[in-house]
Write a protein that holds these residues in place. Structure first.
Motif, PDB file in Angstrom:
ATOM      1  N   CYS A   1       4.609  -0.220  10.561  1.00 16.23           N
ATOM      2  CA  CYS A   1       4.193  -0.697   9.355  1.00 16.23           C
ATOM      3  C   CYS A   1       3.041  -1.847  10.105  1.00 16.23           C
ATOM      4  N   GLU A   2       3.336  -2.776  10.556  1.00 17.64           N
ATOM      5  CA  GLU A   2       2.542  -3.640  11.096  1.00 17.64           C
ATOM      6  C   GLU A   2       1.319  -3.265  11.703  1.00 17.64           C
ATOM      7  N   ARG A   3       1.393  -2.149  12.415  1.00 16.71           N
ATOM      8  CA  ARG A   3       0.317  -1.665  13.124  1.00 16.71           C
ATOM      9  C   ARG A   3      -0.518  -0.365  12.112  1.00 16.71           C
ATOM     10  N   HIS A   4       0.203   0.142  11.486  1.00 15.87           N
ATOM     11  CA  HIS A   4      -0.518   1.369  10.913  1.00 15.87           C
ATOM     12  C   HIS A   4      -0.385   1.439   9.368  1.00 15.87           C
ATOM     13  N   GLY A   5       0.227   0.271   8.808  1.00 12.33           N
ATOM     14  CA  GLY A   5       0.187   0.136   7.164  1.00 12.33           C
ATOM     15  C   GLY A   5       1.445   0.922   6.632  1.00 12.33           C
ATOM     16  N   PRO A   6       1.958   0.186   5.554  1.00 10.91           N
ATOM     17  CA  PRO A   6       3.210   0.992   4.811  1.00 10.91           C
ATOM     18  C   PRO A   6       3.267   2.204   4.450  1.00 10.91           C
ATOM     19  N   GLN A   7       2.020   2.978   4.549  1.00  8.21           N
ATOM     20  CA  GLN A   7       2.114   4.307   4.010  1.00  8.21           C
ATOM     21  C   GLN A   7       2.783   5.324   5.286  1.00  8.21           C
ATOM     22  N   VAL A   8       2.938   4.622   6.565  1.00  7.79           N
ATOM     23  CA  VAL A   8       3.650   5.345   7.137  1.00  7.79           C
ATOM     24  C   VAL A   8       5.072   5.574   7.338  1.00  7.79           C
TER      25      VAL A   8
ATOM     26  N   ASP B   1      -1.785  -0.490  22.412  1.00 12.33           N
ATOM     27  CA  ASP B   1      -2.722  -1.474  22.385  1.00 12.33           C
ATOM     28  C   ASP B   1      -3.946  -0.742  22.899  1.00 12.33           C
ATOM     29  N   ARG B   2      -3.823   0.111  23.716  1.00  2.96           N
ATOM     30  CA  ARG B   2      -5.080   0.943  24.040  1.00  2.96           C
ATOM     31  C   ARG B   2      -5.331   1.802  23.005  1.00  2.96           C
ATOM     32  N   ARG B   3      -4.820   1.972  21.856  1.00  2.59           N
ATOM     33  CA  ARG B   3      -5.071   2.983  21.067  1.00  2.59           C
ATOM     34  C   ARG B   3      -4.822   4.453  21.676  1.00  2.59           C
ATOM     35  N   ALA B   4      -3.977   4.667  22.286  1.00  4.77           N
ATOM     36  CA  ALA B   4      -3.715   5.862  23.240  1.00  4.77           C
ATOM     37  C   ALA B   4      -2.997   6.731  22.452  1.00  4.77           C
ATOM     38  N   ALA B   5      -2.110   6.242  21.291  1.00  2.00           N
ATOM     39  CA  ALA B   5      -1.043   6.921  20.517  1.00  2.00           C
ATOM     40  C   ALA B   5      -1.138   6.258  19.031  1.00  2.00           C
ATOM     41  N   GLY B   6      -0.693   6.996  18.303  1.00  2.00           N
ATOM     42  CA  GLY B   6      -0.840   6.763  16.733  1.00  2.00           C
ATOM     43  C   GLY B   6       0.551   6.916  16.155  1.00  2.00           C
ATOM     44  N   PRO B   7       0.648   6.988  14.815  1.00  2.00           N
ATOM     45  CA  PRO B   7       1.793   7.070  13.961  1.00  2.00           C
ATOM     46  C   PRO B   7       2.786   8.002  14.305  1.00  2.00           C
ATOM     47  N   GLU B   8       2.107   9.372  15.027  1.00  2.00           N
ATOM     48  CA  GLU B   8       2.753  10.461  15.149  1.00  2.00           C
ATOM     49  C   GLU B   8       3.755   9.876  16.446  1.00  2.00           C
ATOM     50  N   ALA B   9       3.424   9.184  17.235  1.00  2.00           N
ATOM     51  CA  ALA B   9       4.160   8.772  18.356  1.00  2.00           C
ATOM     52  C   ALA B   9       5.523   8.036  17.976  1.00  2.00           C
ATOM     53  N   TRP B  10       5.243   7.096  17.021  1.00  2.00           N
ATOM     54  CA  TRP B  10       6.476   6.585  16.431  1.00  2.00           C
ATOM     55  C   TRP B  10       7.407   7.645  15.855  1.00  2.00           C
TER      56      TRP B  10
ATOM     57  N   SER C   1      19.504   0.867  12.601  1.00  4.00           N
ATOM     58  CA  SER C   1      18.503   1.051  13.626  1.00  4.00           C
ATOM     59  C   SER C   1      16.936   1.083  13.508  1.00  4.00           C
ATOM     60  N   LEU C   2      16.821   1.683  12.269  1.00  3.55           N
ATOM     61  CA  LEU C   2      15.561   2.067  11.497  1.00  3.55           C
ATOM     62  C   LEU C   2      14.741   0.889  11.434  1.00  3.55           C
ATOM     63  N   THR C   3      15.441  -0.073  10.971  1.00  7.08           N
ATOM     64  CA  THR C   3      14.539  -1.270  10.370  1.00  7.08           C
ATOM     65  C   THR C   3      13.424  -1.902  11.233  1.00  7.08           C
ATOM     66  N   VAL C   4      13.830  -2.101  12.626  1.00  9.65           N
ATOM     67  CA  VAL C   4      12.917  -2.917  13.184  1.00  9.65           C
ATOM     68  C   VAL C   4      11.717  -2.139  13.903  1.00  9.65           C
ATOM     69  N   PRO C   5      11.900  -0.740  14.190  1.00  9.52           N
ATOM     70  CA  PRO C   5      10.766   0.064  14.600  1.00  9.52           C
ATOM     71  C   PRO C   5      10.088   0.605  13.408  1.00  9.52           C
ATOM     72  N   ALA C   6      10.425   0.710  12.311  1.00 10.43           N
ATOM     73  CA  ALA C   6       9.710   0.867  11.218  1.00 10.43           C
ATOM     74  C   ALA C   6       8.824  -0.298  10.936  1.00 10.43           C
ATOM     75  N   ARG C   7       9.567  -1.612  10.668  1.00  6.44           N
ATOM     76  CA  ARG C   7       8.723  -2.658  10.551  1.00  6.44           C
ATOM     77  C   ARG C   7       7.424  -2.678  11.393  1.00  6.44           C
ATOM     78  N   ARG C   8       7.781  -2.574  12.846  1.00  6.80           N
ATOM     79  CA  ARG C   8       6.765  -2.737  13.629  1.00  6.80           C
ATOM     80  C   ARG C   8       5.551  -1.703  13.504  1.00  6.80           C
TER      81      ARG C   8
END
Length: 406
Positions: free
Chosen positions: A253-260, A124-133, A244-251
């Protein structure tokens, strides 16, 4: 509260929920246990208690002298294994999860240290991006890979086992639940293909491991770059790890878009490469596991476990007209198969659907039976406490199959 300590209670949207904290004897026993646990660690409580009461858990944040807060958590019997599991993971894989200060496995109680900032707050503080996931998923997959030899040990702690090969039976049992005619027809039409999908996923040869089953950004601490601590293992199962991948991947994608999504998938698969498996085989296995994960969730929420294990006991009743339940009526809004099956469509009533799912699941976990008595001044919809849950997850799984390539 004893000793004049002030208490701040948060019941969220479940103001009418009845939890064990409302029972004076239970509360006194919990307070004594917490005091003993803190004393054994040389800690002295200070300030107020902040309670978070939900139908599925009791959580308390305790201020202590000279260090960060300490957390007390009480699980219902269906997830009473969480404390023992967390302690075992701290021994088997240090640094991946919290190390409890105290655990009472019989009562489902645990005393935990604070783990730092939530991953959600960092995002939420935008201190991490898709690379953190990506870092998270590599680290989590490495944990699962390391735990594969301990799958049976984890089950002996009380964690349910859900083998992929048992999922066709789970679908058959869902057919006996209250579904809309369109949903029932759609599920039946997929039955012949389900056995083939399960057999194909099993043939890849990835052994069962621990599946957190709800690994979103609110279940992770992120104290620093590359560091992640997983907590809240109450929904965990032993199953195919790729589910296990389903839940974190969907979250993500909600933040960064399906391209990730391709990047996240490949990051997750890195620890699983080798052993003669090709990248194409692993990606196909992810696709199958993604498709099957919602069915497994439907079976668990509906109370028909994919495995033939005996049902987990529920919280005991306090009297003829009360149980540890939250049987509030769910919103009547429903999501149609047509809406869910639309490519890239999101459920327009997503938050309500989640509320329905969590409310039903909690009702079944805290109460002693699916049709038990309700808390005072509450009612159950005519179709039963779990009907909308069956329908929502059945529809979600059907839509997932319709929109996935085979």
């Amino acid at each position: 509260m004893r000793g004049g300590t002030s208490v701040v209670v948060d019941r969220g949207r479940f103001q009418d929920a009845v939890t064990p904290w409302d029972d004076e004897d239970w509360r006194a026993a919990a307070l004594d246990w917490v005091a003993d646990g803190l004393g054994a660690c040389g800690l002295r409580p200070t300030g107020e208690w902040r309670l978070r009461l939900r139908p599925w858990s009791v959580l308390a944040r305790l201020s202590v002298e000279g260090r960060d807060a300490v957390w007390f958590k009480a699980n219902p019997p269906a997830s009473a294994f969480e404390g023992a599991l967390t302690a075992a993971l701290a021994r088997w894989a240090p640094g991946h999860t919290l190390e409890p200060l105290a655990v009472d496995a019989d009562r489902g109680w645990s005393l935990l240290p604070d783990g730092g900032p939530l991953f959600r707050d960092v995002l939420d503080r935008r201190a991490a991006g898709p690379e953190a996931w990506e870092q998270l998923l590599r680290r989590y997959a490495a944990l699962q890979h390391a735990l594969t030899p301990r799958a049976r040990d984890i089950e002996r702690l009380g964690v349910p086992g859900e083998p992929v090969t048992a999922l066709p039976g789970a679908l058959d049992r869902l057919d006996d639940t209250p579904l809309e005619p369109e949903e029932r027809r759609a599920l039946r039409s997929l039955r012949p293909r389900l056995a083939d999908w399960c057999a194909e996923l099993d043939a890849v040869g990835i052994p069962d491991s621990l599946d957190h089953a709800d690994l979103h950004d609110g279940q992770l601490f992120h104290p620093g770059p590359g560091a992640f601590t997983v907590f809240d293992w109450g929904d965990a199962v032993v199953s195919h790890p790729f589910r296990s991948l389903t839940v974190p991947a969907r979250r993500a994608c909600e933040r960064h878009g399906p391209q990730v999504l391709p990047r996240l998938r490949d990051a997750y698969l890195e620890p699983w490469t080798g052993a003669g498996r090709t990248t194409r085989e692993l990606r196909r296995a992810v696709s199958l596991a993604w498709r099957l994960s919602a069915l497994a969730r439907a079976a668990r929420t509906a109370g028909s476990s994919p495995s033939p294990a005996p049902p987990v006991p529920r919280w005991p009743r306090r009297g003829p007209a009360a149980c540890w339940s939250c049987a509030r009526p769910r919103p009547s809004r429903r999501t149609s198969l047509k809406t869910l099956a639309a490519p890239d469509a999101r459920c327009p009533g997503r938050r309500r659907c989640q509320w329905r799912m969590r409310g039903c699941g909690a009702w079944m976990r805290w109460s002693s039976c699916g049709a038990g008595s309700t808390a005072p001044n509450t009612t159950i919809p005519d179709r039963g406490p779990d009907a909308s849950t069956h329908s929502w997850w059945a529809a979600r799984w059907t839509a997932c199959c319709w929109t996935s390539r085979t």
